[in-house]
Write a protein that holds these residues in place. Sequence first.
Motif, PDB file in Angstrom:
ATOM      1  N   THR A  68      -0.347   2.935  -4.106  1.00 13.63           N
ATOM      2  CA  THR A  68      -0.558   3.117  -5.538  1.00 13.63           C
ATOM      3  C   THR A  68       0.512   2.432  -6.379  1.00 13.63           C
ATOM      4  O   THR A  68       0.290   2.114  -7.546  1.00 13.63           O
ATOM      5  CB  THR A  68      -0.592   4.606  -5.892  1.00 13.63           C
ATOM      6  N   ALA A  69       1.686   2.211  -5.770  1.00 13.55           N
ATOM      7  CA  ALA A  69       2.785   1.515  -6.453  1.00 13.55           C
ATOM      8  C   ALA A  69       3.770   1.061  -5.393  1.00 13.55           C
ATOM      9  O   ALA A  69       3.893   1.688  -4.332  1.00 13.55           O
ATOM     10  CB  ALA A  69       3.470   2.423  -7.472  1.00 13.55           C
ATOM     11  N   LEU A 119      -0.762  -1.622  12.874  1.00 14.68           N
ATOM     12  CA  LEU A 119       0.214  -1.741  11.785  1.00 14.68           C
ATOM     13  C   LEU A 119       1.043  -2.992  12.020  1.00 14.68           C
ATOM     14  O   LEU A 119       1.767  -3.092  13.009  1.00 14.68           O
ATOM     15  CB  LEU A 119       1.124  -0.516  11.737  1.00 14.68           C
ATOM     16  N   CYS A 120       0.896  -3.951  11.125  1.00 17.44           N
ATOM     17  CA  CYS A 120       1.665  -5.193  11.170  1.00 17.44           C
ATOM     18  C   CYS A 120       2.781  -5.099  10.132  1.00 17.44           C
ATOM     19  O   CYS A 120       2.641  -4.403   9.124  1.00 17.44           O
ATOM     20  CB  CYS A 120       0.736  -6.362  10.861  1.00 17.44           C
ATOM     21  N   HIS A 121       3.875  -5.831  10.362  1.00 14.13           N
ATOM     22  CA  HIS A 121       4.953  -5.771   9.376  1.00 14.13           C
ATOM     23  C   HIS A 121       4.513  -6.319   8.030  1.00 14.13           C
ATOM     24  O   HIS A 121       5.054  -5.955   6.987  1.00 14.13           O
ATOM     25  CB  HIS A 121       6.194  -6.515   9.867  1.00 14.13           C
ATOM     26  N   THR A 122       3.493  -7.181   8.039  1.00 11.86           N
ATOM     27  CA  THR A 122       2.945  -7.662   6.773  1.00 11.86           C
ATOM     28  C   THR A 122       2.401  -6.503   5.935  1.00 11.86           C
ATOM     29  O   THR A 122       2.481  -6.533   4.701  1.00 11.86           O
ATOM     30  CB  THR A 122       1.827  -8.687   7.025  1.00 11.86           C
ATOM     31  N   ASP A 123       1.852  -5.481   6.595  1.00 10.51           N
ATOM     32  CA  ASP A 123       1.390  -4.305   5.864  1.00 10.51           C
ATOM     33  C   ASP A 123       2.547  -3.628   5.129  1.00 10.51           C
ATOM     34  O   ASP A 123       2.393  -3.135   4.014  1.00 10.51           O
ATOM     35  CB  ASP A 123       0.735  -3.297   6.818  1.00 10.51           C
ATOM     36  N   ILE A 124       3.706  -3.621   5.764  1.00 10.98           N
ATOM     37  CA  ILE A 124       4.890  -3.017   5.146  1.00 10.98           C
ATOM     38  C   ILE A 124       5.352  -3.876   3.968  1.00 10.98           C
ATOM     39  O   ILE A 124       5.682  -3.357   2.894  1.00 10.98           O
ATOM     40  CB  ILE A 124       6.007  -2.847   6.187  1.00 10.98           C
ATOM     41  N   HIS A 125       5.366  -5.203   4.177  1.00 14.33           N
ATOM     42  CA  HIS A 125       5.713  -6.096   3.067  1.00 14.33           C
ATOM     43  C   HIS A 125       4.753  -5.887   1.892  1.00 14.33           C
ATOM     44  O   HIS A 125       5.164  -5.881   0.732  1.00 14.33           O
ATOM     45  CB  HIS A 125       5.646  -7.556   3.520  1.00 14.33           C
ATOM     46  N   ALA A 142       2.968  -3.200   1.140  1.00 14.61           N
ATOM     47  CA  ALA A 142       3.163  -1.891   0.509  1.00 14.61           C
ATOM     48  C   ALA A 142       4.415  -1.858  -0.370  1.00 14.61           C
ATOM     49  O   ALA A 142       4.479  -1.096  -1.338  1.00 14.61           O
ATOM     50  CB  ALA A 142       3.242  -0.812   1.578  1.00 14.61           C
ATOM     51  N   ARG A 143       5.396  -2.704  -0.049  1.00 11.57           N
ATOM     52  CA  ARG A 143       6.640  -2.743  -0.820  1.00 11.57           C
ATOM     53  C   ARG A 143       6.653  -3.863  -1.863  1.00 11.57           C
ATOM     54  O   ARG A 143       7.637  -3.997  -2.602  1.00 11.57           O
ATOM     55  CB  ARG A 143       7.828  -2.919   0.135  1.00 11.57           C
ATOM     56  N   GLY A 144       5.604  -4.679  -1.885  1.00 11.36           N
ATOM     57  CA  GLY A 144       5.558  -5.782  -2.839  1.00 11.36           C
ATOM     58  C   GLY A 144       6.650  -6.797  -2.612  1.00 11.36           C
ATOM     59  O   GLY A 144       7.219  -7.335  -3.567  1.00 11.36           O
ATOM     60  N   GLU A 145       6.919  -7.129  -1.352  1.00 16.96           N
ATOM     61  CA  GLU A 145       8.078  -7.949  -1.026  1.00 16.96           C
ATOM     62  C   GLU A 145       7.788  -9.451  -0.973  1.00 16.96           C
ATOM     63  O   GLU A 145       8.711 -10.244  -0.790  1.00 16.96           O
ATOM     64  CB  GLU A 145       8.665  -7.491   0.313  1.00 16.96           C
ATOM     65  N   PRO A 194      -1.846  -3.117  -6.747  1.00 22.24           N
ATOM     66  CA  PRO A 194      -2.183  -1.709  -6.511  1.00 22.24           C
ATOM     67  C   PRO A 194      -3.238  -1.225  -7.493  1.00 22.24           C
ATOM     68  O   PRO A 194      -3.316  -1.743  -8.626  1.00 22.24           O
ATOM     69  CB  PRO A 194      -0.841  -0.991  -6.739  1.00 22.24           C
ATOM     70  N   PRO A 195      -4.047  -0.243  -7.130  1.00 24.20           N
ATOM     71  CA  PRO A 195      -4.078   0.383  -5.796  1.00 24.20           C
ATOM     72  C   PRO A 195      -4.865  -0.466  -4.803  1.00 24.20           C
ATOM     73  O   PRO A 195      -5.852  -1.094  -5.168  1.00 24.20           O
ATOM     74  CB  PRO A 195      -4.784   1.707  -6.076  1.00 24.20           C
ATOM     75  N   PHE A 196      -4.394  -0.480  -3.552  1.00 21.47           N
ATOM     76  CA  PHE A 196      -5.107  -1.204  -2.508  1.00 21.47           C
ATOM     77  C   PHE A 196      -4.877  -0.520  -1.160  1.00 21.47           C
ATOM     78  O   PHE A 196      -3.931   0.249  -0.992  1.00 21.47           O
ATOM     79  CB  PHE A 196      -4.667  -2.669  -2.445  1.00 21.47           C
ATOM     80  N   VAL A 197      -5.762  -0.824  -0.221  1.00 24.25           N
ATOM     81  CA  VAL A 197      -5.698  -0.264   1.131  1.00 24.25           C
ATOM     82  C   VAL A 197      -5.193  -1.356   2.075  1.00 24.25           C
ATOM     83  O   VAL A 197      -5.826  -2.409   2.191  1.00 24.25           O
ATOM     84  CB  VAL A 197      -7.079   0.221   1.599  1.00 24.25           C
ATOM     85  N   PRO A 198      -4.040  -1.170   2.724  1.00 25.90           N
ATOM     86  CA  PRO A 198      -3.547  -2.181   3.660  1.00 25.90           C
ATOM     87  C   PRO A 198      -4.316  -2.150   4.981  1.00 25.90           C
ATOM     88  O   PRO A 198      -5.217  -1.340   5.175  1.00 25.90           O
ATOM     89  CB  PRO A 198      -2.076  -1.799   3.860  1.00 25.90           C
ATOM     90  N   GLY A 199      -3.903  -3.037   5.890  1.00 24.70           N
ATOM     91  CA  GLY A 199      -4.468  -3.036   7.235  1.00 24.70           C
ATOM     92  C   GLY A 199      -5.351  -4.233   7.517  1.00 24.70           C
ATOM     93  O   GLY A 199      -6.453  -4.326   6.999  1.00 24.70           O
ATOM     94  N   HIS A 200      -4.836  -5.172   8.353  1.00 18.40           N
ATOM     95  CA  HIS A 200      -5.633  -6.347   8.723  1.00 18.40           C
ATOM     96  C   HIS A 200      -5.734  -6.481  10.243  1.00 18.40           C
ATOM     97  O   HIS A 200      -5.923  -7.577  10.764  1.00 18.40           O
ATOM     98  CB  HIS A 200      -5.018  -7.616   8.110  1.00 18.40           C
TER      99      HIS A 200
END
Length: 230
Positions: A7-8, A37-43, A45-48, A55-61
Amino acid sequence: MRASVVTAFDRPMEITERPVPEVGPGEILVRIEASGLCHTDIHAARGEWPVKPTPPFVPGHEGVGLVEKVGPGVTEHAVGDRVALPWLGWACGTCKYCVTGWETLCESQRNTGYSIDGAHAEYAVAAARYAVRVPDGVDPFEAAPLTCAGVTTYKAVKVAGVRPCERVAIFGIGGLGHLAQQYAQIFGAETIAVDVTAEKLELATSLGAAHTVDAATTDPVERITALGGG
């Protein structure tokens, strides 16, 4: 359906209730069975990354699941098929990159879990043309990482032009490295696994590495040279 939603960028992901998405022309609805869970999902989610998702969006590829609905015009898949949803969720198909086999560079591409809602949910919509059929007998949990880590390392081994009986060194037997090792061996190569962790080197041996090098105690260049080079 339940979905893990960003969400943010400065807040933890939230498990929320959302309507099951509808399919449009050329799309399929997939009931997700497994999502890596890929590290890209973490990037994400953190907007890195410089080009950030919205946002809002659902991660996961790294999603695998069963097709529950197909939209108008879909011929690639049928209800009941097991498919995988990769990072490249859609490309234009007409630009210079797409028509020369480099659609991963398409400037109009949309990415699963980034610009398209991804697989960290009970259902996901995907472009049928970019969903990949999972062969019968392959466990969804085994198949899911192949849509990212697996594709990445397969491309590396393929582009390297690995041939039978050649020697290939893999530096780092982690989430990608252990797959690169197995691909190289499928290509017929003799593999050398390099890592700094005994557990990872044991994994490499169990997967068929001909040689292992503990880079924490041994110079890997010297050791590989002594074995005859790469």
